[in-house]
Design a protein around this motif. Structure first.
Motif, mmCIF file in Angstrom:
data_model
loop_
_atom_site.group_PDB
_atom_site.id
_atom_site.type_symbol
_atom_site.label_atom_id
_atom_site.label_comp_id
_atom_site.label_asym_id
_atom_site.label_seq_id
_atom_site.Cartn_x
_atom_site.Cartn_y
_atom_site.Cartn_z
ATOM 1 N N GLY A 68 45.981 -11.630 -30.676
ATOM 2 C CA GLY A 68 46.438 -10.314 -30.275
ATOM 3 C C GLY A 68 47.890 -10.073 -30.625
ATOM 4 O O GLY A 68 48.587 -10.930 -31.195
ATOM 5 N N PRO A 69 48.388 -8.913 -30.240
ATOM 6 C CA PRO A 69 49.779 -8.555 -30.576
ATOM 7 C C PRO A 69 50.790 -9.402 -29.818
ATOM 8 O O PRO A 69 50.485 -9.971 -28.770
ATOM 9 C CB PRO A 69 49.866 -7.077 -30.174
ATOM 10 C CG PRO A 69 48.708 -6.824 -29.278
ATOM 11 C CD PRO A 69 47.676 -7.856 -29.542
ATOM 12 N N THR A 70 51.977 -9.472 -30.331
ATOM 13 C CA THR A 70 53.050 -10.198 -29.657
ATOM 14 C C THR A 70 53.602 -9.352 -28.515
ATOM 15 O O THR A 70 53.399 -8.124 -28.476
ATOM 16 C CB THR A 70 54.193 -10.506 -30.637
ATOM 17 O OG1 THR A 70 54.798 -9.264 -31.051
ATOM 18 C CG2 THR A 70 53.672 -11.267 -31.855
ATOM 19 N N PRO A 71 54.335 -9.958 -27.579
ATOM 20 C CA PRO A 71 54.947 -9.178 -26.498
ATOM 21 C C PRO A 71 55.823 -8.049 -27.031
ATOM 22 O O PRO A 71 55.824 -6.937 -26.495
ATOM 23 C CB PRO A 71 55.760 -10.226 -25.729
ATOM 24 C CG PRO A 71 55.017 -11.490 -25.954
ATOM 25 C CD PRO A 71 54.505 -11.405 -27.362
ATOM 26 N N SER A 72 56.557 -8.301 -28.109
ATOM 27 C CA SER A 72 57.427 -7.265 -28.652
ATOM 28 C C SER A 72 56.622 -6.086 -29.183
ATOM 29 O O SER A 72 57.018 -4.918 -29.029
ATOM 30 C CB SER A 72 58.291 -7.852 -29.776
ATOM 31 O OG SER A 72 59.145 -6.855 -30.311
ATOM 32 N N GLU A 73 55.488 -6.374 -29.820
ATOM 33 C CA GLU A 73 54.645 -5.299 -30.362
ATOM 34 C C GLU A 73 54.023 -4.455 -29.256
ATOM 35 O O GLU A 73 53.704 -3.278 -29.467
ATOM 36 C CB GLU A 73 53.550 -5.895 -31.246
ATOM 37 C CG GLU A 73 54.076 -6.487 -32.540
ATOM 38 C CD GLU A 73 53.025 -7.291 -33.286
ATOM 39 O OE1 GLU A 73 53.138 -7.377 -34.526
ATOM 40 O OE2 GLU A 73 52.102 -7.831 -32.634
ATOM 41 N N ALA A 89 49.306 3.057 -24.882
ATOM 42 C CA ALA A 89 48.406 3.176 -26.029
ATOM 43 C C ALA A 89 48.312 1.857 -26.796
ATOM 44 O O ALA A 89 47.231 1.459 -27.253
ATOM 45 C CB ALA A 89 48.892 4.297 -26.958
ATOM 46 N N ALA A 90 49.441 1.151 -26.920
ATOM 47 C CA ALA A 90 49.447 -0.133 -27.624
ATOM 48 C C ALA A 90 48.613 -1.169 -26.872
ATOM 49 O O ALA A 90 47.849 -1.940 -27.467
ATOM 50 C CB ALA A 90 50.882 -0.623 -27.810
ATOM 51 N N VAL A 91 48.740 -1.195 -25.540
ATOM 52 C CA VAL A 91 47.955 -2.129 -24.722
ATOM 53 C C VAL A 91 46.474 -1.780 -24.816
ATOM 54 O O VAL A 91 45.623 -2.666 -24.997
ATOM 55 C CB VAL A 91 48.428 -2.083 -23.250
ATOM 56 C CG1 VAL A 91 47.471 -2.872 -22.363
ATOM 57 C CG2 VAL A 91 49.841 -2.633 -23.140
ATOM 58 N N ALA A 92 46.135 -0.500 -24.721
ATOM 59 C CA ALA A 92 44.739 -0.071 -24.791
ATOM 60 C C ALA A 92 44.124 -0.420 -26.147
ATOM 61 O O ALA A 92 42.979 -0.868 -26.221
ATOM 62 C CB ALA A 92 44.641 1.434 -24.541
ATOM 63 N N ALA A 93 44.897 -0.240 -27.219
ATOM 64 C CA ALA A 93 44.387 -0.560 -28.554
ATOM 65 C C ALA A 93 44.143 -2.057 -28.700
ATOM 66 O O ALA A 93 43.146 -2.490 -29.289
ATOM 67 C CB ALA A 93 45.390 -0.075 -29.621
ATOM 68 N N LEU A 108 40.530 -9.994 -22.387
ATOM 69 C CA LEU A 108 41.681 -9.345 -21.777
ATOM 70 C C LEU A 108 42.959 -10.061 -22.184
ATOM 71 O O LEU A 108 42.926 -11.215 -22.633
ATOM 72 C CB LEU A 108 41.547 -9.351 -20.251
ATOM 73 C CG LEU A 108 40.301 -8.672 -19.672
ATOM 74 C CD1 LEU A 108 40.281 -8.841 -18.156
ATOM 75 C CD2 LEU A 108 40.272 -7.198 -20.047
ATOM 76 N N LEU A 109 44.067 -9.389 -21.998
ATOM 77 C CA LEU A 109 45.360 -9.989 -22.285
ATOM 78 C C LEU A 109 45.574 -11.188 -21.364
ATOM 79 O O LEU A 109 45.313 -11.111 -20.163
ATOM 80 C CB LEU A 109 46.457 -8.946 -22.053
ATOM 81 C CG LEU A 109 47.769 -9.107 -22.829
ATOM 82 C CD1 LEU A 109 47.502 -8.976 -24.329
ATOM 83 C CD2 LEU A 109 48.760 -8.052 -22.368
ATOM 84 N N ASN A 110 46.010 -12.308 -21.900
ATOM 85 C CA ASN A 110 46.178 -13.498 -21.059
ATOM 86 C C ASN A 110 47.462 -13.411 -20.230
ATOM 87 O O ASN A 110 48.361 -12.611 -20.511
ATOM 88 C CB ASN A 110 46.156 -14.776 -21.908
ATOM 89 C CG ASN A 110 47.346 -14.875 -22.841
ATOM 90 O OD1 ASN A 110 48.471 -15.095 -22.400
ATOM 91 N ND2 ASN A 110 47.113 -14.678 -24.138
ATOM 92 N N ARG A 111 47.510 -14.242 -19.206
ATOM 93 C CA ARG A 111 48.627 -14.204 -18.264
ATOM 94 C C ARG A 111 49.973 -14.455 -18.953
ATOM 95 O O ARG A 111 50.961 -13.765 -18.666
ATOM 96 C CB ARG A 111 48.415 -15.252 -17.159
ATOM 97 C CG ARG A 111 49.514 -15.242 -16.083
ATOM 98 C CD ARG A 111 49.496 -16.556 -15.309
ATOM 99 N NE ARG A 111 48.191 -16.791 -14.743
ATOM 100 C CZ ARG A 111 47.799 -16.366 -13.539
ATOM 101 N NH1 ARG A 111 48.634 -15.663 -12.803
ATOM 102 N NH2 ARG A 111 46.591 -16.633 -13.102
ATOM 103 N N ASN A 112 50.044 -15.441 -19.830
ATOM 104 C CA ASN A 112 51.324 -15.782 -20.465
ATOM 105 C C ASN A 112 51.878 -14.604 -21.267
ATOM 106 O O ASN A 112 53.079 -14.327 -21.230
ATOM 107 C CB ASN A 112 51.157 -16.994 -21.374
ATOM 108 C CG ASN A 112 50.948 -18.271 -20.586
ATOM 109 O OD1 ASN A 112 51.280 -18.333 -19.394
ATOM 110 N ND2 ASN A 112 50.399 -19.292 -21.225
#
Length: 326
Positions: free
Chosen positions: A72-77, A96-100, A109-113
Protein backbone atom coordinates in the motif's frame (compact mmCIF):
# COMPACT_ATOMS: atom_id res chain seq x y z
CA UNK A 1 -7.79 -26.27 21.71
CA UNK A 2 -7.01 -29.96 22.08
CA UNK A 3 -6.71 -31.35 25.57
CA UNK A 4 -3.16 -32.38 26.37
CA UNK A 5 -2.62 -36.02 27.28
CA UNK A 6 -2.24 -36.32 31.03
CA UNK A 7 0.01 -38.82 32.77
CA UNK A 8 -1.70 -41.76 34.33
CA UNK A 9 -3.51 -40.77 37.48
CA UNK A 10 -5.85 -42.42 39.89
CA UNK A 11 -8.96 -40.48 38.90
CA UNK A 12 -11.13 -41.93 41.63
CA UNK A 13 -8.55 -41.93 44.36
CA UNK A 14 -9.82 -40.90 47.76
CA UNK A 15 -8.53 -37.41 48.51
CA UNK A 16 -8.06 -35.99 51.95
CA UNK A 17 -11.60 -35.49 53.29
CA UNK A 18 -12.71 -31.87 53.10
CA UNK A 19 -14.56 -30.72 56.20
CA UNK A 20 -16.35 -27.51 57.02
CA UNK A 21 -14.45 -24.96 59.04
CA UNK A 22 -17.54 -23.50 60.68
CA UNK A 23 -17.87 -23.66 64.47
CA UNK A 24 -21.50 -24.81 64.31
CA UNK A 25 -20.80 -27.85 62.10
CA UNK A 26 -19.39 -29.91 64.97
CA UNK A 27 -22.48 -29.34 67.11
CA UNK A 28 -24.91 -30.74 64.56
CA UNK A 29 -25.45 -34.43 64.00
CA UNK A 30 -26.19 -35.36 60.36
CA UNK A 31 -28.35 -38.39 59.69
CA UNK A 32 -26.44 -41.60 60.26
CA UNK A 33 -28.20 -44.09 57.98
CA UNK A 34 -26.29 -44.14 54.69
CA UNK A 35 -29.43 -44.64 52.62
CA UNK A 36 -30.80 -41.38 54.00
CA UNK A 37 -27.59 -39.38 53.64
CA UNK A 38 -27.61 -36.60 51.03
CA UNK A 39 -25.83 -37.24 47.76
CA UNK A 40 -23.82 -34.04 47.37
CA UNK A 41 -22.67 -33.37 43.83
CA UNK A 42 -21.49 -30.64 41.50
CA UNK A 43 -20.89 -30.51 37.75
CA UNK A 44 -18.61 -28.48 35.53
CA UNK A 45 -19.50 -27.97 31.87
CA UNK A 46 -17.95 -26.41 28.78
CA UNK A 47 -19.46 -25.50 25.40
CA UNK A 48 -19.94 -28.42 23.01
CA UNK A 49 -18.37 -26.70 20.01
CA UNK A 50 -18.50 -29.90 17.94
CA UNK A 51 -22.24 -29.23 17.49
CA UNK A 52 -22.10 -25.43 17.28
CA UNK A 53 -23.56 -25.40 13.76
CA UNK A 54 -26.84 -26.76 15.18
CA UNK A 55 -27.46 -23.99 17.70
CA UNK A 56 -28.30 -20.98 15.50
CA UNK A 57 -26.08 -18.71 17.60
CA UNK A 58 -24.92 -15.28 16.44
CA UNK A 59 -21.72 -15.72 14.42
CA UNK A 60 -18.39 -14.69 15.88
CA UNK A 61 -16.99 -11.71 13.94
CA UNK A 62 -14.25 -12.67 11.54
CA UNK A 63 -10.86 -11.07 12.28
CA UNK A 64 -9.93 -8.31 9.87
CA UNK A 65 -7.15 -8.86 7.34
CA UNK A 66 -4.50 -6.13 7.29
CA UNK A 67 -2.06 -5.01 4.62
CA UNK A 68 1.55 -6.06 5.02
CA UNK A 69 4.01 -3.44 6.27
CA UNK A 70 5.39 -2.90 2.73
CA UNK A 71 2.00 -3.05 1.05
CA UNK A 72 0.00 0.00 0.00
CA UNK A 73 0.89 3.68 0.01
CA UNK A 74 3.48 5.16 2.32
CA UNK A 75 2.45 7.35 5.28
CA UNK A 76 3.58 10.42 3.35
CA UNK A 77 1.42 9.51 0.34
CA UNK A 78 -1.61 9.19 2.61
CA UNK A 79 -1.08 12.25 4.80
CA UNK A 80 0.15 14.55 2.02
CA UNK A 81 -1.20 13.16 -1.25
CA UNK A 82 0.19 14.97 -4.32
CA UNK A 83 -2.15 17.36 -6.16
CA UNK A 84 -1.90 18.32 -9.82
CA UNK A 85 -2.06 22.01 -9.00
CA UNK A 86 0.72 21.72 -6.43
CA UNK A 87 -1.44 23.06 -3.62
CA UNK A 88 -1.39 21.53 -0.11
CA UNK A 89 -3.66 18.53 0.38
CA UNK A 90 -6.90 19.17 2.22
CA UNK A 91 -8.58 16.90 4.74
CA UNK A 92 -10.90 15.74 1.94
CA UNK A 93 -7.85 14.85 -0.16
CA UNK A 94 -6.48 12.73 2.72
CA UNK A 95 -9.84 10.97 3.10
CA UNK A 96 -9.89 10.28 -0.63
CA UNK A 97 -6.33 8.91 -0.55
CA UNK A 98 -7.17 6.57 2.35
CA UNK A 99 -10.40 5.42 0.66
CA UNK A 100 -8.55 4.73 -2.61
CA UNK A 101 -5.88 2.71 -0.78
CA UNK A 102 -8.50 0.63 1.02
CA UNK A 103 -10.50 0.07 -2.18
CA UNK A 104 -7.39 -1.12 -4.01
CA UNK A 105 -6.41 -3.53 -1.22
CA UNK A 106 -9.96 -4.65 -0.34
CA UNK A 107 -10.79 -6.57 1.79
CA UNK A 108 -7.51 -5.75 3.51
CA UNK A 109 -7.30 -2.79 5.89
CA UNK A 110 -4.50 -0.40 6.69
CA UNK A 111 -2.22 -1.99 9.29
CA UNK A 112 -1.60 -0.49 12.70
CA UNK A 113 2.04 0.51 12.07
CA UNK A 114 1.12 2.49 8.96
CA UNK A 115 -1.81 4.20 10.70
CA UNK A 116 0.40 5.13 13.66
CA UNK A 117 3.13 6.42 11.33
CA UNK A 118 0.51 8.60 9.57
CA UNK A 119 -0.63 9.96 12.90
CA UNK A 120 2.92 10.81 14.00
CA UNK A 121 3.70 12.41 10.64
CA UNK A 122 0.73 14.74 10.93
CA UNK A 123 1.55 15.59 14.55
CA UNK A 124 5.02 16.74 13.45
CA UNK A 125 3.56 19.12 10.87
CA UNK A 126 3.87 22.85 11.45
CA UNK A 127 0.08 23.09 11.67
CA UNK A 128 -1.41 19.65 12.45
CA UNK A 129 -4.88 19.26 10.97
CA UNK A 130 -7.42 18.01 13.48
CA UNK A 131 -9.44 16.28 10.78
CA UNK A 132 -6.41 14.29 9.62
CA UNK A 133 -5.49 13.39 13.20
CA UNK A 134 -9.05 12.17 13.71
CA UNK A 135 -8.93 9.93 10.61
CA UNK A 136 -5.95 7.94 11.83
CA UNK A 137 -6.84 8.05 15.53
CA UNK A 138 -10.23 6.49 14.75
CA UNK A 139 -8.54 3.89 12.56
CA UNK A 140 -6.15 2.90 15.37
CA UNK A 141 -9.01 2.78 17.89
CA UNK A 142 -10.95 0.44 15.58
CA UNK A 143 -7.93 -1.84 15.25
CA UNK A 144 -7.46 -1.89 19.04
CA UNK A 145 -11.16 -2.52 19.61
CA UNK A 146 -11.40 -5.41 17.18
CA UNK A 147 -9.80 -7.99 19.49
CA UNK A 148 -12.05 -6.87 22.35
CA UNK A 149 -15.18 -7.21 20.22
CA UNK A 150 -14.21 -10.71 19.12
CA UNK A 151 -13.22 -11.76 22.66
CA UNK A 152 -16.49 -10.43 24.08
CA UNK A 153 -18.50 -12.29 21.42
CA UNK A 154 -16.69 -15.55 22.18
CA UNK A 155 -17.17 -15.07 25.94
CA UNK A 156 -20.90 -14.39 25.49
CA UNK A 157 -21.32 -17.43 23.24
CA UNK A 158 -19.42 -19.72 25.60
CA UNK A 159 -21.44 -18.51 28.59
CA UNK A 160 -24.74 -19.10 26.78
CA UNK A 161 -23.66 -22.57 25.71
CA UNK A 162 -22.23 -23.62 29.07
CA UNK A 163 -25.53 -23.11 30.90
CA UNK A 164 -27.71 -24.85 28.29
CA UNK A 165 -27.62 -28.68 28.47
CA UNK A 166 -28.31 -29.06 24.76
CA UNK A 167 -25.28 -26.91 23.97
CA UNK A 168 -22.79 -27.94 26.64
CA UNK A 169 -21.02 -31.08 27.77
CA UNK A 170 -20.09 -32.29 31.23
CA UNK A 171 -16.36 -32.43 31.81
CA UNK A 172 -16.24 -32.98 35.59
CA UNK A 173 -18.30 -34.19 38.52
CA UNK A 174 -17.51 -34.07 42.23
CA UNK A 175 -19.56 -35.99 44.77
CA UNK A 176 -19.84 -37.41 48.27
CA UNK A 177 -22.54 -39.39 50.05
CA UNK A 178 -23.03 -37.95 53.51
CA UNK A 179 -19.71 -37.74 55.31
CA UNK A 180 -17.85 -39.97 52.84
CA UNK A 181 -14.61 -38.61 51.35
CA UNK A 182 -15.21 -36.33 48.37
CA UNK A 183 -14.32 -37.80 44.97
CA UNK A 184 -14.27 -36.58 41.39
CA UNK A 185 -14.13 -37.63 37.76
CA UNK A 186 -12.72 -35.39 35.03
CA UNK A 187 -13.02 -36.06 31.30
CA UNK A 188 -9.63 -36.88 29.82
CA UNK A 189 -8.03 -38.17 33.01
CA UNK A 190 -7.31 -41.89 33.25
CA UNK A 191 -9.57 -44.35 35.04
CA UNK A 192 -8.05 -45.82 38.17
CA UNK A 193 -8.30 -49.31 36.68
CA UNK A 194 -6.25 -48.36 33.64
CA UNK A 195 -9.17 -48.84 31.26
CA UNK A 196 -8.51 -45.58 29.44
CA UNK A 197 -9.52 -41.94 29.65
CA UNK A 198 -12.72 -40.87 31.37
CA UNK A 199 -15.57 -39.76 29.09
CA UNK A 200 -18.73 -37.76 29.65
CA UNK A 201 -20.72 -41.00 29.42
CA UNK A 202 -18.58 -42.45 32.23
CA UNK A 203 -19.45 -39.50 34.47
CA UNK A 204 -23.17 -39.89 33.74
CA UNK A 205 -23.04 -43.65 34.35
CA UNK A 206 -21.32 -43.00 37.67
CA UNK A 207 -23.98 -40.47 38.66
CA UNK A 208 -26.84 -42.91 38.01
CA UNK A 209 -25.01 -45.72 39.83
CA UNK A 210 -24.68 -43.56 42.95
CA UNK A 211 -28.09 -41.92 43.30
CA UNK A 212 -29.77 -45.17 44.26
CA UNK A 213 -27.50 -45.61 47.29
CA UNK A 214 -28.25 -42.34 49.06
CA UNK A 215 -30.95 -39.99 50.17
CA UNK A 216 -31.84 -36.76 48.40
CA UNK A 217 -29.64 -35.35 45.68
CA UNK A 218 -28.16 -32.21 47.19
CA UNK A 219 -26.42 -29.25 45.60
CA UNK A 220 -26.60 -25.57 44.82
CA UNK A 221 -29.03 -24.70 41.99
CA UNK A 222 -29.35 -28.37 41.06
CA UNK A 223 -33.03 -28.04 40.06
CA UNK A 224 -32.33 -25.39 37.44
CA UNK A 225 -28.94 -26.53 36.21
CA UNK A 226 -27.22 -29.70 37.41
CA UNK A 227 -30.11 -32.15 37.16
CA UNK A 228 -31.44 -30.90 33.80
CA UNK A 229 -27.88 -31.12 32.53
CA UNK A 230 -27.58 -34.72 33.73
CA UNK A 231 -30.90 -35.63 32.12
CA UNK A 232 -30.21 -34.04 28.72
CA UNK A 233 -26.61 -35.19 28.51
CA UNK A 234 -27.72 -38.71 29.44
CA UNK A 235 -30.08 -38.64 26.47
CA UNK A 236 -27.34 -37.37 24.17
CA UNK A 237 -24.89 -40.02 25.43
CA UNK A 238 -27.38 -42.93 25.41
CA UNK A 239 -26.98 -43.43 29.16
CA UNK A 240 -30.01 -44.92 30.88
CA UNK A 241 -31.49 -43.36 33.98
CA UNK A 242 -31.71 -45.44 37.15
CA UNK A 243 -34.14 -43.30 39.11
CA UNK A 244 -37.21 -41.18 38.47
CA UNK A 245 -36.87 -37.94 40.43
CA UNK A 246 -39.68 -35.99 42.00
CA UNK A 247 -38.45 -32.53 40.99
CA UNK A 248 -40.83 -30.53 43.15
CA UNK A 249 -38.79 -28.50 45.68
CA UNK A 250 -40.76 -30.15 48.49
CA UNK A 251 -40.79 -33.63 46.94
CA UNK A 252 -38.01 -35.17 49.03
CA UNK A 253 -35.85 -36.48 46.16
CA UNK A 254 -33.93 -33.23 45.66
CA UNK A 255 -32.54 -30.79 48.18
CA UNK A 256 -31.63 -27.67 46.23
CA UNK A 257 -29.74 -25.55 48.74
CA UNK A 258 -30.25 -22.39 46.71
CA UNK A 259 -33.98 -22.88 46.05
CA UNK A 260 -34.63 -23.79 49.68
CA UNK A 261 -32.66 -20.89 51.11
CA UNK A 262 -34.05 -18.38 48.59
CA UNK A 263 -37.57 -19.62 47.74
CA UNK A 264 -39.05 -16.19 47.01
CA UNK A 265 -36.16 -13.76 46.87
CA UNK A 266 -33.29 -13.11 44.51
CA UNK A 267 -30.81 -15.92 45.01
CA UNK A 268 -27.13 -15.34 45.72
CA UNK A 269 -24.28 -17.17 44.03
CA UNK A 270 -22.48 -20.02 45.75
CA UNK A 271 -19.32 -17.87 45.80
CA UNK A 272 -21.23 -15.17 47.66
CA UNK A 273 -22.69 -17.65 50.16
CA UNK A 274 -19.24 -19.16 50.70
CA UNK A 275 -17.82 -15.76 51.56
CA UNK A 276 -20.58 -14.49 53.86
CA UNK A 277 -20.80 -17.82 55.68
CA UNK A 278 -17.01 -17.82 56.13
CA UNK A 279 -16.53 -21.21 54.55
CA UNK A 280 -12.89 -21.50 53.54
CA UNK A 281 -12.37 -22.54 49.92
CA UNK A 282 -9.35 -24.71 49.26
CA UNK A 283 -9.13 -23.56 45.61
CA UNK A 284 -9.66 -19.79 45.89
CA UNK A 285 -7.82 -19.04 42.64
CA UNK A 286 -10.37 -20.86 40.44
CA UNK A 287 -13.97 -20.04 39.64
CA UNK A 288 -16.43 -21.26 37.03
CA UNK A 289 -15.33 -18.69 34.46
CA UNK A 290 -11.84 -20.25 34.37
CA UNK A 291 -12.88 -23.87 33.82
CA UNK A 292 -12.93 -23.71 30.01
CA UNK A 293 -9.42 -22.23 29.86
CA UNK A 294 -8.16 -24.87 32.29
CA UNK A 295 -9.79 -27.61 30.20
CA UNK A 296 -8.29 -26.32 26.96
CA UNK A 297 -4.89 -26.07 28.63
CA UNK A 298 -5.10 -29.65 29.87
CA UNK A 299 -5.14 -28.60 33.55
CA UNK A 300 -7.48 -31.47 34.38
CA UNK A 301 -6.21 -32.11 37.91
CA UNK A 302 -6.97 -28.49 38.77
CA UNK A 303 -10.54 -28.93 37.55
CA UNK A 304 -10.82 -31.99 39.78
CA UNK A 305 -9.66 -29.95 42.77
CA UNK A 306 -12.18 -27.23 41.95
CA UNK A 307 -15.18 -29.52 41.58
CA UNK A 308 -14.32 -31.33 44.82
CA UNK A 309 -13.98 -27.97 46.54
CA UNK A 310 -17.50 -27.01 45.44
CA UNK A 311 -18.86 -30.21 46.94
CA UNK A 312 -17.02 -29.45 50.18
CA UNK A 313 -18.63 -26.00 50.23
CA UNK A 314 -22.10 -27.41 49.55
CA UNK A 315 -21.72 -29.91 52.38
CA UNK A 316 -20.43 -27.24 54.77
CA UNK A 317 -23.36 -24.99 53.84
CA UNK A 318 -25.81 -27.89 54.41
CA UNK A 319 -24.28 -28.61 57.83
CA UNK A 320 -24.35 -24.96 58.83
CA UNK A 321 -28.09 -24.55 58.20
CA UNK A 322 -29.13 -28.07 59.24
CA UNK A 323 -32.18 -27.93 61.45
CA UNK A 324 -33.28 -24.53 60.12
CA UNK A 325 -33.92 -24.67 56.36
CA UNK A 326 -33.66 -28.46 55.98
Amino acid sequence: GPVKQQPAVVAEATPTPMVATTPTAATKTPRTTRKSQPFFFDLETVPDLSRADLYDLPPIPEPAVYMAADEGPTPSELVNPAKADGKAATIEDVKAAVAAALAKASPKLLNRNTAEACLQLERRAAKPRKGVLDIFTEMIDAINNESTVIADAITARNKAMSVCPEMNKIIAMGWAIGEDPIQSLVVGMDHSDGSGPITEADILTKFWSLVGHAGPVCGYNVLNFDLPTVFVRSVFNDVNSKKKFDLKPWGGDVLDLMATRFPKSSAKSLDWMTRVNEIESEVPDVDGSKVLALYEAGELAKIGEYVRDDVMIERAFWRKYLGFFW
